[in-house]
Design a protein around this motif. Structure first.
Motif, PDB file in Angstrom:
ATOM      1  N   ALA A 134      77.198  21.583  11.742  1.00 43.35           N
ATOM      2  CA  ALA A 134      76.556  20.385  11.178  1.00 43.35           C
ATOM      3  C   ALA A 134      76.956  19.144  11.980  1.00 43.35           C
ATOM      4  CB  ALA A 134      76.950  20.226   9.712  1.00 43.35           C
ATOM      5  N   LEU A 135      78.218  19.095  12.407  1.00 44.57           N
ATOM      6  CA  LEU A 135      78.667  17.944  13.204  1.00 44.57           C
ATOM      7  C   LEU A 135      77.965  17.912  14.559  1.00 44.57           C
ATOM      8  CD1 LEU A 135      82.485  17.977  12.375  1.00 44.57           C
ATOM      9  CD2 LEU A 135      80.827  16.219  11.738  1.00 44.57           C
ATOM     10  N   LEU A 136      77.794  19.101  15.157  1.00 47.63           N
ATOM     11  CA  LEU A 136      77.091  19.155  16.439  1.00 47.63           C
ATOM     12  C   LEU A 136      75.643  18.702  16.263  1.00 47.63           C
ATOM     13  CD1 LEU A 136      78.644  22.429  17.864  1.00 47.63           C
ATOM     14  CD2 LEU A 136      78.770  20.152  18.907  1.00 47.63           C
ATOM     15  N   ASP A 137      75.056  19.088  15.145  1.00 45.89           N
ATOM     16  CA  ASP A 137      73.696  18.661  14.836  1.00 45.89           C
ATOM     17  C   ASP A 137      73.651  17.134  14.724  1.00 45.89           C
ATOM     18  OD1 ASP A 137      71.215  19.770  14.541  1.00 45.89           O
ATOM     19  OD2 ASP A 137      71.236  19.532  12.355  1.00 45.89           O
ATOM     20  N   GLU A 138      74.653  16.594  14.056  1.00 42.77           N
ATOM     21  CA  GLU A 138      74.709  15.146  13.816  1.00 42.77           C
ATOM     22  C   GLU A 138      74.740  14.350  15.132  1.00 42.77           C
ATOM     23  OE1 GLU A 138      77.722  14.286  10.908  1.00 42.77           O
ATOM     24  OE2 GLU A 138      77.639  12.148  11.362  1.00 42.77           O
ATOM     25  N   VAL A 139      75.407  14.898  16.148  1.00 45.77           N
ATOM     26  CA  VAL A 139      75.474  14.160  17.428  1.00 45.77           C
ATOM     27  C   VAL A 139      74.356  14.577  18.385  1.00 45.77           C
ATOM     28  CG1 VAL A 139      77.979  13.835  17.218  1.00 45.77           C
ATOM     29  CG2 VAL A 139      77.105  15.742  18.587  1.00 45.77           C
ATOM     30  N   GLY A 140      73.430  15.389  17.893  1.00 45.38           N
ATOM     31  CA  GLY A 140      72.284  15.770  18.714  1.00 45.38           C
ATOM     32  C   GLY A 140      72.520  16.979  19.598  1.00 45.38           C
ATOM     33  N   GLN A 156      76.009  14.965  27.364  1.00 46.17           N
ATOM     34  CA  GLN A 156      76.222  15.886  26.239  1.00 46.17           C
ATOM     35  C   GLN A 156      77.715  16.104  25.992  1.00 46.17           C
ATOM     36  OE1 GLN A 156      73.848  19.089  27.791  1.00 46.17           O
ATOM     37  NE2 GLN A 156      72.031  18.496  26.603  1.00 46.17           N
ATOM     38  N   LYS A 157      78.491  16.169  27.077  1.00 44.20           N
ATOM     39  CA  LYS A 157      79.951  16.327  26.910  1.00 44.20           C
ATOM     40  C   LYS A 157      80.531  15.141  26.146  1.00 44.20           C
ATOM     41  CE  LYS A 157      80.973  19.176  30.923  1.00 44.20           C
ATOM     42  NZ  LYS A 157      81.731  19.348  32.154  1.00 44.20           N
ATOM     43  N   LYS A 158      80.023  13.950  26.451  1.00 45.96           N
ATOM     44  CA  LYS A 158      80.543  12.762  25.759  1.00 45.96           C
ATOM     45  C   LYS A 158      80.176  12.799  24.284  1.00 45.96           C
ATOM     46  CE  LYS A 158      81.775   9.510  29.144  1.00 45.96           C
ATOM     47  NZ  LYS A 158      82.096   8.123  29.318  1.00 45.96           N
ATOM     48  N   LEU A 159      78.988  13.312  23.968  1.00 45.53           N
ATOM     49  CA  LEU A 159      78.598  13.451  22.558  1.00 45.53           C
ATOM     50  C   LEU A 159      79.457  14.522  21.873  1.00 45.53           C
ATOM     51  CD1 LEU A 159      74.725  13.121  22.952  1.00 45.53           C
ATOM     52  CD2 LEU A 159      76.250  11.504  21.783  1.00 45.53           C
ATOM     53  N   LEU A 160      79.791  15.577  22.627  1.00 42.87           N
ATOM     54  CA  LEU A 160      80.672  16.617  22.079  1.00 42.87           C
ATOM     55  C   LEU A 160      82.046  16.015  21.708  1.00 42.87           C
ATOM     56  CD1 LEU A 160      81.376  19.533  21.373  1.00 42.87           C
ATOM     57  CD2 LEU A 160      81.712  20.005  23.814  1.00 42.87           C
ATOM     58  N   CYS A 161      82.501  15.085  22.536  1.00 45.49           N
ATOM     59  CA  CYS A 161      83.778  14.401  22.219  1.00 45.49           C
ATOM     60  C   CYS A 161      83.662  13.650  20.894  1.00 45.49           C
ATOM     61  CB  CYS A 161      84.156  13.422  23.334  1.00 45.49           C
ATOM     62  SG  CYS A 161      84.584  14.235  24.872  1.00 45.49           S
ATOM     63  N   ILE A 162      82.501  13.063  20.638  1.00 44.61           N
ATOM     64  CA  ILE A 162      82.303  12.343  19.370  1.00 44.61           C
ATOM     65  C   ILE A 162      82.350  13.339  18.212  1.00 44.61           C
ATOM     66  CG2 ILE A 162      80.742  10.886  18.015  1.00 44.61           C
ATOM     67  CD1 ILE A 162      81.526   9.326  20.396  1.00 44.61           C
ATOM     68  N   ALA A 163      81.705  14.495  18.391  1.00 48.22           N
ATOM     69  CA  ALA A 163      81.717  15.517  17.327  1.00 48.22           C
ATOM     70  C   ALA A 163      83.153  15.958  17.035  1.00 48.22           C
ATOM     71  CB  ALA A 163      80.852  16.705  17.726  1.00 48.22           C
ATOM     72  N   ARG A 164      83.962  16.078  18.079  1.00 40.78           N
ATOM     73  CA  ARG A 164      85.365  16.491  17.903  1.00 40.78           C
ATOM     74  C   ARG A 164      86.152  15.427  17.105  1.00 40.78           C
ATOM     75  NH1 ARG A 164      88.060  20.009  21.394  1.00 40.78           N
ATOM     76  NH2 ARG A 164      89.519  18.420  22.086  1.00 40.78           N
ATOM     77  N   VAL A 165      85.892  14.166  17.404  1.00 47.47           N
ATOM     78  CA  VAL A 165      86.565  13.098  16.652  1.00 47.47           C
ATOM     79  C   VAL A 165      86.132  13.142  15.187  1.00 47.47           C
ATOM     80  CG1 VAL A 165      86.529  10.601  16.315  1.00 47.47           C
ATOM     81  CG2 VAL A 165      87.058  11.512  18.545  1.00 47.47           C
ATOM     82  N   LEU A 166      84.830  13.360  14.968  1.00 43.22           N
ATOM     83  CA  LEU A 166      84.325  13.415  13.586  1.00 43.22           C
ATOM     84  C   LEU A 166      84.950  14.581  12.828  1.00 43.22           C
ATOM     85  CD1 LEU A 166      80.544  12.561  14.081  1.00 43.22           C
ATOM     86  CD2 LEU A 166      82.364  11.093  13.206  1.00 43.22           C
ATOM     87  N   ALA A 167      85.237  15.677  13.551  1.00 46.01           N
ATOM     88  CA  ALA A 167      85.827  16.854  12.903  1.00 46.01           C
ATOM     89  C   ALA A 167      87.192  16.550  12.288  1.00 46.01           C
ATOM     90  CB  ALA A 167      85.946  17.995  13.922  1.00 46.01           C
ATOM     91  N   THR A 168      87.878  15.562  12.823  1.00 50.38           N
ATOM     92  CA  THR A 168      89.184  15.195  12.256  1.00 50.38           C
ATOM     93  C   THR A 168      89.017  14.397  10.961  1.00 50.38           C
ATOM     94  OG1 THR A 168      89.360  13.054  13.364  1.00 50.38           O
ATOM     95  CG2 THR A 168      90.132  14.956  14.608  1.00 50.38           C
ATOM     96  N   ARG A 169      87.804  14.025  10.648  1.00 48.22           N
ATOM     97  CA  ARG A 169      87.455  13.192   9.475  1.00 48.22           C
ATOM     98  C   ARG A 169      88.096  11.810   9.570  1.00 48.22           C
ATOM     99  NH1 ARG A 169      88.618  18.209   5.975  1.00 48.22           N
ATOM    100  NH2 ARG A 169      86.751  19.405   6.391  1.00 48.22           N
ATOM    101  N   ALA A 170      88.331  11.354  10.791  1.00 48.07           N
ATOM    102  CA  ALA A 170      88.941  10.037  10.980  1.00 48.07           C
ATOM    103  C   ALA A 170      88.008   8.945  10.497  1.00 48.07           C
ATOM    104  CB  ALA A 170      89.251   9.818  12.451  1.00 48.07           C
ATOM    105  N   GLU A 171      88.597   7.864   9.997  1.00 49.08           N
ATOM    106  CA  GLU A 171      87.775   6.712   9.625  1.00 49.08           C
ATOM    107  C   GLU A 171      87.916   5.580  10.636  1.00 49.08           C
ATOM    108  OE1 GLU A 171      89.813   4.095   6.549  1.00 49.08           O
ATOM    109  OE2 GLU A 171      90.081   6.112   5.742  1.00 49.08           O
TER     110      GLU A 171
END
Ligand SMILES: Nc1ncnc2c1ncn2[C@@H]1O[C@H](COP(=O)(O)OP(=O)(O)OP(=O)(O)O)[C@@H](O)[C@H]1O
Length: 255
Positions: A134-140, A156-171
């Motif tokens: 779902a996170l990967l979907d969210e970043v396209g 795409q790699k840079k977007l993958l980095c965003i998905a990884r940050v989101l996975a930590t549930r960071a605010e």
């Protein structure tokens, strides 16, 4: 509540002063761009806030809690996460696995649980895979789930980095040069992603060299030079300041 407060932070490497008595406060829900010439201390301040380096003096407070002596892992658990200039992906792993390893662990899912409650562990893994997808979907990147990171384009790699940050549930999310090296299309996708993160309640600190991008994303700008925070203000205040302009462009750098 103090959301993020950096107070009197100094960091030296040998004789070199990377950060010189830096203090600033960040309000929640805003996008703050960290700008300044090469070597100004932008990445160093990211390192201090996220616990990747320890300041010689000074404090970091996040949501009223003094996190100065906490490890980087404890800070992630509290909700502070970052990306890196050099991405730091597991190139041989799939996009999905790159995100999976960043997902917060569920309580009661350690090695003992795996031994005695294998079905529980399997169910947890299934849930986590769905969350990562779902996170990967969210970043396209929903169409790239099984693809090794190495096969993704740079954008795409840079977007993958965003998905990884989101996975930590960071605010509180710190992005180190998220748009650097991106062609127009990928750059627009990243700018949209940054606005989306803000719209979903995240607070962002972004190192950004391109002043046009700063104008598009920033609520506030922090201008660093030779380790010192020279100014903090709106994008218009900072870009219209002639003295800062001379410092930023004085070396003939392209920004
Ligand atoms: N681990 C380190 N060891 C020695 N010097 C360092 C280290 N990290 C940073 N520095 C030095 O501290 C200064 C600030 O570096 P920093 O990476 O924070 O700057 P920056 O603003 O992010 O620069 P750039 O835009 O080039 O990435 C630089 O002179 C750099 O060489």
């Amino acid at each position: 509540m103090t959301y993020l407060a950096v107070s009197h932070v100094t960091k030296t490497f040998g004789g070199l002063v990377a950060l010189d008595d830096c203090s600033f406060v960040i309000a929640p829900g805003r996008i703050s761009c960290v700008v300044g010439p090469n070597g100004a201390g932008k990445t160093s301040i990211f390192n201090v806030v996220t616990g990747f380096i320890k300041a010689d003096t000074g404090t970091v407070v996040f949501k009223d809690k003094d996190v100065t002596s906490l490890s980087r892992h404890d800070r992630v658990r509290l909700g502070i996460a970052r990306t890196f200039q050099n991405l730091r992906l597991f190139e041989e792993l799939s996009a999905l696995d790159n995100v999976l390893v960043c997902l917060a662990d569920e309580a009661g899912n350690g090695p003992l649980a795996a031994m005695f409650r294998p079905f529980h562990t399997e169910a947890v893994l299934k849930r986590k895979k769905a969350e990562a997808a779902a996170l990967l979907d969210e970043v396209g990147l929903g169409h790239k789930i099984e693809v090794p990171a190495a096969s993704l384009s740079y954008g795409q790699k840079k977007l993958l980095c965003i998905a990884r940050v989101l996975a930590t549930r960071a605010e509180l999310i710190l992005l180190d040069e998220p748009t650097s090296g991106l062609a127009a299309g990928a750059l627009d996708a990243m700018v949209t992603m940054i606005h989306t993160l803000k719209a979903r309640g995240r607070t962002l600190l972004v190192v950004e060299h391109n002043t046009r991008i700063v104008q598009r994303i920033a609520d506030d700008v922090l201008f660093f030079h030779r380790g010192r925070l020279l100014a903090q203000g709106s994008p218009d205040e900072i870009t219209s300041n002639e003295e800062l302009g001379r410092i930023y462009f004085g070396r003939g750098d392209e920004h």
